[in-house]
Design an enzyme around this catalytic site. Structure first.
Site, PDB file in Angstrom:
ATOM      1  N   GLU A  60       0.842  -1.211   0.000  1.00  0.00           N
ATOM      2  CA  GLU A  60       0.000   0.000   0.000  1.00  0.00           C
ATOM      3  C   GLU A  60       0.871   1.253   0.000  1.00  0.00           C
ATOM      4  O   GLU A  60       2.092   1.179   0.144  1.00  0.00           O
ATOM      5  CB  GLU A  60      -0.894   0.009   1.255  1.00  0.00           C
ATOM      6  CG  GLU A  60      -0.057   0.061   2.539  1.00  0.00           C
ATOM      7  CD  GLU A  60      -0.888   0.073   3.822  1.00  0.00           C
ATOM      8  OE1 GLU A  60      -1.988  -0.492   3.837  1.00  0.00           O
ATOM      9  OE2 GLU A  60      -0.392   0.662   4.805  1.00  0.00           O
ATOM     10  N   HIS A  66       0.255   5.778   1.049  1.00  0.00           N
ATOM     11  CA  HIS A  66      -0.649   6.797   1.604  1.00  0.00           C
ATOM     12  C   HIS A  66       0.146   8.059   1.879  1.00  0.00           C
ATOM     13  O   HIS A  66       1.380   8.049   1.832  1.00  0.00           O
ATOM     14  CB  HIS A  66      -1.329   6.280   2.869  1.00  0.00           C
ATOM     15  CG  HIS A  66      -0.454   5.394   3.712  1.00  0.00           C
ATOM     16  ND1 HIS A  66       0.667   5.856   4.357  1.00  0.00           N
ATOM     17  CD2 HIS A  66      -0.498   4.057   3.962  1.00  0.00           C
ATOM     18  CE1 HIS A  66       1.237   4.852   5.004  1.00  0.00           C
ATOM     19  NE2 HIS A  66       0.570   3.736   4.755  1.00  0.00           N
ATOM     20  N   HIS A  73       5.110   6.538   8.104  1.00  0.00           N
ATOM     21  CA  HIS A  73       5.258   5.527   9.152  1.00  0.00           C
ATOM     22  C   HIS A  73       6.672   5.611   9.707  1.00  0.00           C
ATOM     23  O   HIS A  73       7.633   5.770   8.946  1.00  0.00           O
ATOM     24  CB  HIS A  73       5.158   4.101   8.591  1.00  0.00           C
ATOM     25  CG  HIS A  73       3.799   3.666   8.186  1.00  0.00           C
ATOM     26  ND1 HIS A  73       2.671   3.887   8.932  1.00  0.00           N
ATOM     27  CD2 HIS A  73       3.391   2.960   7.109  1.00  0.00           C
ATOM     28  CE1 HIS A  73       1.633   3.341   8.322  1.00  0.00           C
ATOM     29  NE2 HIS A  73       2.033   2.780   7.211  1.00  0.00           N
ATOM     30  N   HIS A  96       4.912   0.230   0.152  1.00  0.00           N
ATOM     31  CA  HIS A  96       5.623  -0.491   1.211  1.00  0.00           C
ATOM     32  C   HIS A  96       4.883  -1.777   1.574  1.00  0.00           C
ATOM     33  O   HIS A  96       3.651  -1.862   1.459  1.00  0.00           O
ATOM     34  CB  HIS A  96       5.828   0.382   2.454  1.00  0.00           C
ATOM     35  CG  HIS A  96       4.564   0.935   3.030  1.00  0.00           C
ATOM     36  ND1 HIS A  96       3.894   1.976   2.460  1.00  0.00           N
ATOM     37  CD2 HIS A  96       3.834   0.575   4.133  1.00  0.00           C
ATOM     38  CE1 HIS A  96       2.820   2.261   3.194  1.00  0.00           C
ATOM     39  NE2 HIS A  96       2.756   1.417   4.202  1.00  0.00           N
ATOM     40  N   CYS A 100       4.926   0.529  14.989  1.00  0.00           N
ATOM     41  CA  CYS A 100       4.649   1.485  13.917  1.00  0.00           C
ATOM     42  C   CYS A 100       3.954   2.715  14.494  1.00  0.00           C
ATOM     43  O   CYS A 100       2.889   2.610  15.102  1.00  0.00           O
ATOM     44  CB  CYS A 100       3.785   0.834  12.842  1.00  0.00           C
ATOM     45  SG  CYS A 100       3.383   1.957  11.484  1.00  0.00           S
TER      46      CYS A 100
END
Ligand code: MN
Length: 157
Positions: free
Chosen positions: A71, A73, A77, A111, A125
């Site tokens: 994914e 975004h 992270h 990732h 995370c």
């Protein structure tokens, strides 16, 4: 005079269960809603969730042979591997990882974290409390990613 103990100030002791790392009073959750995105054998625990602080700190555990969703975004992270070994894709970097390795996933960067076939893997995370929803790769995105043989060999969708 002794003041009443504030339950929020209690520690949440670590529990090394055979089935995986746990912390007392921390719920074991589904990684994502079933069917919402491709993944395999991942659990989620929210260690800290403080709206005032603006972040969430989570622990994910991936069973042997499992993987997180491929994914990307807008939010970032900060990841620290806590147990196990495996392979990570971050952008165009394919790397083997082990305990305490650090990863930074920048905005809009593909990732995926995969556990080794014979050993469970867990990672911490950190994310912003308010964040955009992950995007999944389109067929065109996958074709582009697979042009890199190293990436083609490790991604799971
Ligand atoms: Mn992500």
């Amino acid at each position: 005079m002794k003041t009443a103990a504030d339950p929020a100030h209690r520690p949440r002791p670590f529990q090394d269960h055979p089935a995986g790392y746990r912390w007392s009073e921390v719920d074991l959750l589904e990684y994502k809603a079933e069917g919402s995105a491709p993944f395999k054998d991942v659990t989620r625990q929210v260690l800290f969730d403080d709206p005032a602080a603006g972040y969430q700190w989570r622990y994910f555990e991936v069973a042997a042979g499992g993987h997180t969703t491929l994914e990307r975004h807008e939010h970032t992270h900060a990841v620290m591997i806590l147990r196990g070994t495996g392979t990570a894709l971050v952008g165009t970097n394919v790397t083997a990882f082990g305990p305490y390795d650090l990863y930074r996933v920048p905005p809009m960067t593909w990732h995926q974290f995969s556990a080794a076939p014979d050993e469970a893997m867990g990672f911490l995370c950190l994310v912003p409390a308010e964040r955009d929803r992950p995007q999944l790769p389109t067929e065109d995105d996958l074709a582009e990613l697979r042009r890199n043989r190293e990436i083609a060999a490790i991604i799971r969708v």
